[in-house]
Design a protein around this motif. Structure first.
Motif, PDB file in Angstrom:
ATOM      1  N   ASP A  59       0.816  -1.214   0.000  1.00 20.38           N
ATOM      2  CA  ASP A  59       0.000   0.000   0.000  1.00 20.38           C
ATOM      3  C   ASP A  59       0.847   1.260   0.000  1.00 20.38           C
ATOM      4  OD1 ASP A  59      -2.865  -0.998   0.304  1.00 20.38           O
ATOM      5  OD2 ASP A  59      -1.879  -2.035   1.962  1.00 20.38           O
ATOM      6  N   ALA A  60       2.096   1.151   0.457  1.00 19.45           N
ATOM      7  CA  ALA A  60       2.986   2.310   0.498  1.00 19.45           C
ATOM      8  C   ALA A  60       4.420   1.842   0.714  1.00 19.45           C
ATOM      9  CB  ALA A  60       2.574   3.271   1.616  1.00 19.45           C
ATOM     10  N   ILE A  61       5.353   2.762   0.448  1.00 21.64           N
ATOM     11  CA  ILE A  61       6.767   2.556   0.734  1.00 21.64           C
ATOM     12  C   ILE A  61       7.181   3.615   1.749  1.00 21.64           C
ATOM     13  CG2 ILE A  61       9.078   2.282  -0.219  1.00 21.64           C
ATOM     14  CD1 ILE A  61       7.025   0.448  -1.558  1.00 21.64           C
ATOM     15  N   ALA A  62       7.838   3.197   2.827  1.00 22.52           N
ATOM     16  CA  ALA A  62       8.352   4.136   3.826  1.00 22.52           C
ATOM     17  C   ALA A  62       9.873   4.079   3.839  1.00 22.52           C
ATOM     18  CB  ALA A  62       7.802   3.808   5.210  1.00 22.52           C
ATOM     19  N   VAL A  63      10.488   5.237   4.028  1.00 20.78           N
ATOM     20  CA  VAL A  63      11.949   5.281   4.039  1.00 20.78           C
ATOM     21  C   VAL A  63      12.420   6.217   5.138  1.00 20.78           C
ATOM     22  CG1 VAL A  63      12.105   7.182   2.362  1.00 20.78           C
ATOM     23  CG2 VAL A  63      14.010   5.565   2.590  1.00 20.78           C
ATOM     24  N   SER A  64      13.502   5.828   5.787  1.00 22.64           N
ATOM     25  CA  SER A  64      14.149   6.683   6.770  1.00 22.64           C
ATOM     26  C   SER A  64      14.762   7.870   6.027  1.00 22.64           C
ATOM     27  CB  SER A  64      15.225   5.871   7.493  1.00 22.64           C
ATOM     28  OG  SER A  64      15.940   6.653   8.399  1.00 22.64           O
ATOM     29  N   LYS A  65      14.354   9.090   6.399  1.00 23.62           N
ATOM     30  CA  LYS A  65      14.705  10.259   5.582  1.00 23.62           C
ATOM     31  C   LYS A  65      15.877  11.070   6.122  1.00 23.62           C
ATOM     32  CE  LYS A  65      11.240  13.392   7.632  1.00 23.62           C
ATOM     33  NZ  LYS A  65      10.047  14.217   7.303  1.00 23.62           N
ATOM     34  N   GLY A  66      16.473  10.648   7.238  1.00 25.39           N
ATOM     35  CA  GLY A  66      17.606  11.365   7.768  1.00 25.39           C
ATOM     36  C   GLY A  66      17.242  12.112   9.050  1.00 25.39           C
ATOM     37  N   PRO A  67      18.301  12.694   9.639  1.00 23.08           N
ATOM     38  CA  PRO A  67      19.672  12.833   9.150  1.00 23.08           C
ATOM     39  C   PRO A  67      20.447  11.518   9.225  1.00 23.08           C
ATOM     40  CG  PRO A  67      19.511  13.685  11.369  1.00 23.08           C
ATOM     41  CD  PRO A  67      18.122  13.327  10.955  1.00 23.08           C
ATOM     42  N   GLY A  68      21.629  11.534   8.597  1.00 17.23           N
ATOM     43  CA  GLY A  68      22.456  10.338   8.586  1.00 17.23           C
ATOM     44  C   GLY A  68      23.505  10.404   7.495  1.00 17.23           C
ATOM     45  N   SER A  69      23.999   9.248   7.118  1.00 18.77           N
ATOM     46  CA  SER A  69      25.030   9.131   6.096  1.00 18.77           C
ATOM     47  C   SER A  69      24.515   9.629   4.741  1.00 18.77           C
ATOM     48  CB  SER A  69      25.459   7.666   5.967  1.00 18.77           C
ATOM     49  OG  SER A  69      26.062   7.398   4.724  1.00 18.77           O
TER      50      SER A  69
END
Length: 228
Positions: A59-69
């Motif tokens: 139904d959806a795609i989730a992604v860690s958006k930062g901060p980070g590398s």
């Protein structure tokens, strides 16, 4: 039933998970240097097969958006956006530090102190914020250089648990009976499950065409000292 594919690549951890209605049903992850480009799509395929689902079931795609590398975030967000375009699915961006804090709070439901997630940004600098036990922001996200005065005002009357791959290097600098440190991994896609589900229910989606990771600092290319 809401099924979400979740990706976390903000640190050395490469992680993919599937959740249904905010509960993780499959997880594949590994902590190692420079593995995101070669491993992320394999991890995605692995969790899809483990759950017995096809990409059409998402139904959806989730992604860690930062901060980070910088590199890790580029790989994770590019992969997520590519899947969204190909599958015509909405994109959910999850704040990396809030995701880490949520992961810690899931380990101790009775915790009433503050949580300070820290992502290593080299030397004594970290990407960090400060949250209470309800995930409310106490101190804004920043790139912070840690010294002996850091968080002393908050530590004077409150317990703070420092987590993340930048926390342990600060344990000899931040000195207080109210400071504690965890070396457990909270950069895991499984900790997105409830946050991503809540975002889905409120239609809190990103613009797939224009969404960019939250780098916090500009990417700097260092020159090699040796000339070939």
């Amino acid at each position: 039933m809401v099924t979400i594919l979740q990706l976390e690549t903000a640190t050395q951890v490469c992680s993919a998970a599937l959740s249904v209605n905010g509960e993780t049903i499959a997880l594949k992850e590994l902590a190692a240097q420079n593995i995101h480009a070669g491993s992320l799509t394999l991890f995605i395929q692995a969790v899809m097969e483990k759950a017995g689902l096809s990409f059409a079931d998402l139904d959806a795609i989730a992604v860690s958006k930062g901060p980070g590398s910088y590199t890790g975030l580029r790989i994770g967000v590019s992969t997520a956006k590519g899947l969204c375009f190909a599958l015509d699915k909405p994109l959910i961006g999850v704040d990396t530090l809030k995701m880490m804090t949520k992961g810690y709070l899931l380990t101790d439901e009775n915790y009433t102190g503050l949580v300070c997630p820290m992502i290593d940004a080299r030397r004594m600098e970290v990407f960090t914020g400060l949250y209470d036990s309800r995930l409310a922001e106490v101190l804004a996200v920043e790139a912070k250089i840690i010294d002996e005065t850091s968080y002393q005002e908050q530590l004077s009357d409150q317990l703070i648990t420092f987590i993340g791959d930048g926390a342990m290097k600060c344990s000899e600098t931040i000195l207080s009976p109210n400071a504690r440190f965890s070396d457990l991994n909270f950069n895991s896609a499984t900790h997105m499950s409830q946050l991503a589900f809540e975002a889905f229910k409120t239609n809190d989606f990103e613009d797939v065409a224009y969404f960019e990771p939250y780098y916090l600092k500009d990417f700097v290319i260092t020159q090699a000292k040796k000339k070939v």
